[in-house]
Design an enzyme around this catalytic site. Sequence first.
Site, short mmCIF file in Angstrom:
data_model
loop_
_atom_site.label_atom_id
_atom_site.label_comp_id
_atom_site.label_asym_id
_atom_site.label_seq_id
_atom_site.Cartn_x
_atom_site.Cartn_y
_atom_site.Cartn_z
CG ASP A 152 14.91 69.18 -0.72
OD1 ASP A 152 14.69 70.14 0.09
OD2 ASP A 152 14.30 68.66 -1.48
CG HIS A 200 8.55 69.76 5.16
ND1 HIS A 200 8.43 71.12 5.38
CD2 HIS A 200 10.00 69.36 4.97
CE1 HIS A 200 9.47 71.58 5.31
NE2 HIS A 200 10.57 70.64 5.30
#
Length: 547
Positions: A202, A378
């Site tokens: 990321d 998540h």
Amino acid sequence: MARAELHRFNGLLLVLLVFSSFSILESKRIPTTLDGPFPPATRRFDTSLRRGSDDVPLDDPRIAKRVLSIHPEQIALAASFSPSSIWISWITGDAQIGTGVTPLDPSSVRSEVWYGEESGKYEFVQRGSSLVYSQLYPIEGLLNYTSAIIHHVKLEGLQPGIRYYYKCGDSVLKAMSEEHTFVTLPPSAPDMYPHRIAVIGDLGLTSNSTTTIDHVTMNDPSMILMVGDMSYANQYLTTGGKGASCFSCAFPDAPIRETYQPRWDGWGRFMEPLTSKIPMMVIEGNHEIEPQIEGMTFASYLARFAVPSQESGSNSNFYYSFNAGGVHFIMLGAYVDYNQTGSQYAWLKKDLKWVDRNVTPWIIAAWHPPWYNSYSSHYQEFECMRQQMEELLYNFGVDIVFSGHVHAYERMNRVFNYTLDPCGPVYITVGDGGNIEKVDVDHADDPGKCPSQSDNIPEFGGLCHLNFSSGPAKGRFCWEQQPEWSAYRESSFGHGILEVINSTYALWTWHRNQDVYGDNSKGDQIYIVRQPELCSANIRKFTLEDW
């Protein structure tokens, strides 16, 4: 002082010195997984730090185009299945964005790599292929994009562990790059390993991202594992303006999520100082989906990166494997079919079966969204994938699993099916590269932070959220304290370095961006120890009849 008293004093002093030295040594001792399972530990977010930073603008000198159009840029290496070959990719020409774009002709520029074992002496030449891709929107007001020419060349017949010098480009047009150099990965053997493996997730292209890459460069890796979500080009409108991080929340009726593809070009230039000399192995994340006309997805990911899919027996660039010394790496796709009836699962089963642990003792897997995650963000998002694939990885004794997606750091105790297990993999989340969506700070076990079971809907696959059926969280969706399988977690940007020492020991170090660069700056560190003699009985021996 009498002589006897002096002897007693000196003896006592010696004992104190020895004890003090022993205490210092003990305090500096790096723990191993054999010391575990560890009691869960959390380092809370340091509120003196900012949770994120702005993106680097495309006119910044660090990512602006620095060569003439026909000359190579965004040069990147990728490992092949074996160290005797390597992929070299680059881009020539100018991308276009606007209401009407005309793709360039890939055949107008050659794809050549000149290389050899001495600087300035290029004994060999290899030619490859080229392509362009487009990002098109059938919606009035959205701008279309077509890429410059993307070149991929595979060098073969290389010697493992040897330094090569190369130039890439088109020799007929006299448009060759400057000289670059790389060292091939070591041969597959139980006593041969890459120097250092950087693990990044990321990343994005923010000020935090530049700190991460500066820190990675200082740590001198010989390979990079990039576990998804790279450029964050889909955080921008097609005009270049900022989009929304939660697109469906801000624009629930919008027909499509836009993406500003020039961010990919800036990202390629940003990474080139590293990727032109060491291989970077990528796997797709959700920010690479990038939907466009006629339901097409992943156009940029599929075009820009060369991966050894065919060499590893895969029919898809979304999942593949390769060897680096005594490590077999498996890169899995979470945004394509992962069910046990699908082609990825069949390929994975076959790939694992053919791993020779006498040659490559270590198996390391990577994919984007974590299966084990105690953050609110998540939480249990890819529980379906875990339920489909976890037992297969466990049965074949996978040693380490790297993921990203959650913008924080978390290292697990060895675990299988949410149960502490000395033969389970060590799962590590490193989705903390520095992207614009900021660092995650909330845990699912914090009061009031447990998401509902209708939250965290994956961008691919179904919902398989579950309440725990046994253990300390029995009957609940979230734990009331940090789960026992979570050994250490911290909200901070950073990256990891894995140093495989031999067939038994590997040193894992997580570096935080806010720490001073150097060997003494470690956010988390542990020796991961394989125990094949203990776990071999748990590793199911698949036969041809099994598949």
